[in-house]
Motif scaffolding. Structure first.
Motif, PDB file in Angstrom:
ATOM      1  N   ALA A  93      -7.302   5.892   1.726  1.00 18.89           N
ATOM      2  CA  ALA A  93      -6.514   6.969   2.326  1.00 18.89           C
ATOM      3  C   ALA A  93      -7.419   7.918   3.094  1.00 18.89           C
ATOM      4  O   ALA A  93      -7.064   8.403   4.173  1.00 18.89           O
ATOM      5  CB  ALA A  93      -5.749   7.718   1.243  1.00 18.89           C
ATOM      6  N   ASP A 141       2.510   4.969  -0.971  1.00 20.74           N
ATOM      7  CA  ASP A 141       1.945   6.301  -1.203  1.00 20.74           C
ATOM      8  C   ASP A 141       2.073   6.704  -2.668  1.00 20.74           C
ATOM      9  O   ASP A 141       1.280   7.485  -3.168  1.00 20.74           O
ATOM     10  CB  ASP A 141       2.676   7.341  -0.346  1.00 20.74           C
ATOM     11  CG  ASP A 141       2.384   7.161   1.132  1.00 20.74           C
ATOM     12  OD1 ASP A 141       1.282   6.694   1.451  1.00 20.74           O
ATOM     13  OD2 ASP A 141       3.260   7.478   1.965  1.00 20.74           O
ATOM     14  N   LEU A 183      -1.836  11.580   0.122  1.00 20.27           N
ATOM     15  CA  LEU A 183      -2.776  10.889  -0.754  1.00 20.27           C
ATOM     16  C   LEU A 183      -2.017  10.046  -1.760  1.00 20.27           C
ATOM     17  O   LEU A 183      -0.901  10.388  -2.148  1.00 20.27           O
ATOM     18  CB  LEU A 183      -3.633  11.920  -1.494  1.00 20.27           C
ATOM     19  CG  LEU A 183      -4.523  12.785  -0.611  1.00 20.27           C
ATOM     20  CD1 LEU A 183      -5.223  13.836  -1.450  1.00 20.27           C
ATOM     21  CD2 LEU A 183      -5.538  11.921   0.113  1.00 20.27           C
ATOM     22  N   PRO A 184      -2.598   8.946  -2.185  1.00 22.16           N
ATOM     23  CA  PRO A 184      -1.903   8.089  -3.146  1.00 22.16           C
ATOM     24  C   PRO A 184      -1.667   8.807  -4.471  1.00 22.16           C
ATOM     25  O   PRO A 184      -2.580   9.412  -5.031  1.00 22.16           O
ATOM     26  CB  PRO A 184      -2.840   6.896  -3.316  1.00 22.16           C
ATOM     27  CG  PRO A 184      -4.153   7.346  -2.814  1.00 22.16           C
ATOM     28  CD  PRO A 184      -3.892   8.395  -1.784  1.00 22.16           C
ATOM     29  N   GLU A 223       0.829  -1.205   0.000  1.00 24.35           N
ATOM     30  CA  GLU A 223       0.000   0.000   0.000  1.00 24.35           C
ATOM     31  C   GLU A 223       0.862   1.253   0.000  1.00 24.35           C
ATOM     32  O   GLU A 223       0.830   2.074   0.929  1.00 24.35           O
ATOM     33  CB  GLU A 223      -0.946  -0.014   1.194  1.00 24.35           C
ATOM     34  CG  GLU A 223      -1.887  -1.205   1.152  1.00 24.35           C
ATOM     35  CD  GLU A 223      -2.878  -1.193   2.306  1.00 24.35           C
ATOM     36  OE1 GLU A 223      -2.767  -0.316   3.163  1.00 24.35           O
ATOM     37  OE2 GLU A 223      -3.759  -2.056   2.296  1.00 24.35           O
ATOM     38  N   LYS A 227      -4.749   9.274   5.932  1.00 22.22           N
ATOM     39  CA  LYS A 227      -3.312   9.234   5.712  1.00 22.22           C
ATOM     40  C   LYS A 227      -2.759  10.635   5.468  1.00 22.22           C
ATOM     41  O   LYS A 227      -3.469  11.516   4.965  1.00 22.22           O
ATOM     42  CB  LYS A 227      -2.990   8.351   4.510  1.00 22.22           C
ATOM     43  CG  LYS A 227      -3.132   6.864   4.784  1.00 22.22           C
ATOM     44  CD  LYS A 227      -2.601   6.069   3.613  1.00 22.22           C
ATOM     45  CE  LYS A 227      -2.576   4.583   3.927  1.00 22.22           C
ATOM     46  NZ  LYS A 227      -2.088   3.786   2.798  1.00 22.22           N
TER      47      LYS A 227
END
Lengths: 439, 260
Positions: free
Chosen positions: A371, A337, A379-380, A335, A376
């Motif tokens: 996210a 970023d 953000l991705p 997972e 998180k």
């Protein structure tokens, strides 16, 4: 396989049509989710992706036009989370002649609230009709150009190059409204006498699917290797979430790399392991998870990419497309970023390329949701390197066009598709006539 | 021959080797002990028989040569002298080195080189795993664990072959007579020195193989070139280690019951 992506990005975004690159296409809204309301004048001021003519903005229309391409490509832009930042390279950060362009400091990371208004809307005024009926992409509206005009004087061409070679480099950066997950700052890199990066300034906005497009041999793959610290710049800097990659010691570098998932051109699966072990490998190395938990995660990822039934196969038993998908599953298993794709479409037929693009978008959407749920810090961010303009049009939220070691222009896809720059227009239309030649 | 280029390559090898040894010294290699065991298993399963086979043949040669030579000078009972020295001090280490270079060294170059050109090493690095530690230090540690036993068994194979040749095949001396002389002309320190020679060869071969494989470039042709270069380097290195070892361990003192 058909992925429904209408839910993504909420209802505030206009749908993006699959433009063929001419002005009339880009001026017509694609069929959207039905929530796009280009009519209200007030909306026009906060909906910068509204491709409708300026006159239309004052004269509401409630029926978006059909897609000119015939594709039912109705993915709204993904900017539904908290932008929490300003624009990269604000006008005051524009380069001065002979000096290094200095990016603005990174904005503060998001706090705990991911709901926000369209970030670009806060920074970009409504754009007038982009097409001017000349059969090509029309001139940008004055409001959009005004952003560019304030950038300041053109940077000088790199040493040994003439202004003529870089005459198509406008260095325009249309604001994304997001902070950059990865930034290149005046980066130079040469391999012997072959100078690849020649003062590159580029950013990959957080939470977006970015593309790096450019002719062959312009250093796209080299960029990826700089991001993950497999190569270091001869000069300049590369920042990942604000941290300088070249200045990291080994331990920091290996820790930073855990933020990344990288899909190599051919998947780069370990030939000595079967598919399951390949995908499980990062989990076994970096986590204390038990085998049962690992199996759950691995099988979920393999099923996501449609390879659950092939878990015991070795890489040499897989087709090129399957290897790519398996590499994708492995890249996602921790997972990360930031996920990087190095020419994911190479060697794939158009249908599988399209499906892979859909898969990338779907996974990005899922990761954005996760996210948000996990709140998180970052953000991705996805970054795809490709020559495939069609894939870029369908998949990208943000496009960097790289040529001769520098960014020609960069910005959200709609802006790039409407760019008046002949080089950008030629490249994004995939035409033979234009500034780019075989030379 | 480009002397400067060769020196640069040698310098690069030294730096690379030091980085691998550093991974062993700071114990980071033990983070991947599973991989160490896997590599040890590969060494045992894929290389031991062929090493023992080659050493067995060279043991036969030593026995035959010793038996006929001693018969020709009228001292056939002393065939064990030649066998003892030939086996333990020179040819068993050399043959061990040859087969290590040919089987293990080239195998490492080809495997790591293929991983390099197919981006597998880069993929490993991007996952946050040091390629030098995971691929090179683990192989070196596996070699250090496994090869002493493989070598000691290889010596046994060589001795057995010499016994077969001298006693069973040619038969100029009895079994008891052969072993009396055979053991008279060697002792435990000789065995240790022989082991040191062989392990020095093995370590160099593994490290050189890791260097050429890890740094391979230029596609399949590049991997082929790297494999060839490593073989040349290793064969030369095996002989240099053999020569220096003999000079160091037995040059000033033949360690033999001769002349009181």
């Amino acid at each position: 396989m058909r992925f429904t992506r209408g839910k993504r990005g909420g209802d505030s975004q206009p749908a993006r049509g699959l433009s063929t690159g001419n002005g009339s296409d880009t001026g017509a809204p694609a069929p959207g989710t039905g929530a796009w309301n280009p009519g209200a004048a007030a909306d026009a001021a906060t909906a910068p992706w509204n491709p409708a003519p300026a006159a239309d903005a004052a004269s509401p229309s409630t029926t978006p036009g059909p897609s000119q391409s015939g594709f039912d490509f109705d993915r709204p832009a993904p900017l539904t989370e908290n932008g929490h930042g300003g624009d990269r390279r604000q006008p005051e950060a524009a380069p001065v002649p002979g000096a290094t362009p200095v990016p603005t400091p990174r904005p503060a990371p998001p706090e705990d609230d991911f709901t926000f208004e369209h970030p670009i809307a806060e920074h970009r005024p409504a754009r007038a009709h982009a097409g001017d009926g000349d059969g090509g992409v029309g001139p940008a509206s004055s409001s959009r150009v005004s952003v560019v005009d304030e950038q300041g004087p053109r940077p000088e061409p790199p040493a040994g190059a003439t202004e003529e070679e870089y005459k198509w480099h406008t260095y325009r950066v249309y604001p994304s409204g997001r902070p950059d997950a990865v930034e290149f700052i005046d980066t130079y890199r040469a391999f012997g006498k072959n100078r690849i990066l020649r003062g590159l300034n580029m950013g990959l906005p957080e939470g977006m699917v970015s593309m790096i497009l450019g002719p062959s041999g312009t250093g796209k793959s080299v960029c990826i290797k700089h991001m993950v610290g497999l190569l270091y710049p001869d000069q300049g800097d590369v920042l990942v979430h604000g941290h300088s990659v070249p200045n990291m010691v080994d331990d920091e570098l290996f820790e930073m790399r855990k933020k990344f998932g990288l899909l190599f051109q051919d998947g780069a699966l370990f030939g000595s392991m079967n598919l399951y072990d390949n995908v499980a490998f990062p989990l076994r190395q970096h986590t204390e998870k038990g085998e049962d938990e690992i199996e759950d995660i691995v099988m979920r990822r393999l099923n996501e990419v449609g390879l659950g039934h092939s878990r015991d196969k070795y890489p040499n038993e897989l087709s090129g497309g399957m290897r790519k998908r398996a590499g994708f599953a492995r890249a996602l298993v921790l997972e990360p970023d930031i996920v990087l794709f190095d020419e994911p479409d190479s060697g794939l037929d158009p249908v599988r390329t399209s499906l892979l693009g859909e898969l990338i978008l779907e996974v990005h959407r899922d990761m954005m949701d996760e996210a948000k749920a996990a709140q998180k810090t970052h953000l991705p961010t996805f970054c795809v390197i490709t020559h495939n303009v069609m894939m870029a049009r369908r998949t990208a939220d943000y496009i960097n066009v790289l040529w001769k070691g520098r960014i020609v222009e960069a910005g959200p896809t709609e802006d790039m598709l409407n760019s008046p720059n002949p080089f950008i227009r030629q490249f994004l239309a995939g035409e033979s006539m234009g500034p780019l030649t075989m030379d | 021959m480009n002397v400067t280029g060769s020196l640069e390559t040698f310098g690069d090898i030294v730096v690379f080797v030091l980085s691998i040894l550093g991974r062993l010294a700071n114990l980071r290699v033990f983070r991947h002990f599973g991989e160490v065991l896997r590599q040890a298993g590969i060494l045992i399963l894929s290389s031991t028989l062929v090493i023992w086979g080659l050493v067995f043949i060279i043991g036969l040669q030593c026995g035959i040569e010793g038996a006929y030579f001693n018969r020709s000078v009228g001292a056939p009972a002393y065939a064990g002298v030649f066998a003892a020295w030939c086996d333990l001090r020179e040819l068993v280490p050399l043959c061990f080195g040859y087969m290590m270079a040919a089987k293990v060294g080239t195998g490492i170059v080809a495997e790591l080189g293929s991983m390099r050109i197919s981006d597998e090493i880069d993929a490993l690095e991007v996952m946050g795993i040091s390629g030098v530690t995971f691929l090179c230090a683990t192989r070196l540690l596996a070699a250090l664990i496994v090869l002493p036993f493989v070598y000691l068994c290889a010596i046994g194979a060589g001795f057995f072959a010499s016994y077969l040749a001298v006693v069973q095949q040619i038969g100029d001396v009895s079994s008891g007579g052969f072993f009396l002389i055979f053991w008279e002309f060697q002792n435990p320190p000789d065995l240790l020195y022989s082991l040191i020679k062989a392990m020095a060869m093995a370590i160099i071969i593994v490290l050189v193989g890791c260097y050429y494989g890890y740094n391979a470039s230029g596609g399949p042709v590049g991997v082929g070139t790297a494999t060839a270069k490593s073989m040349v380097f290793n064969i030369v290195a095996v002989h240099i280690v053999g020569m220096l070892g003999t000079q160091l361990f037995w040059g000033t003192n033949p360690r033999a019951p001769i002349g009181g």
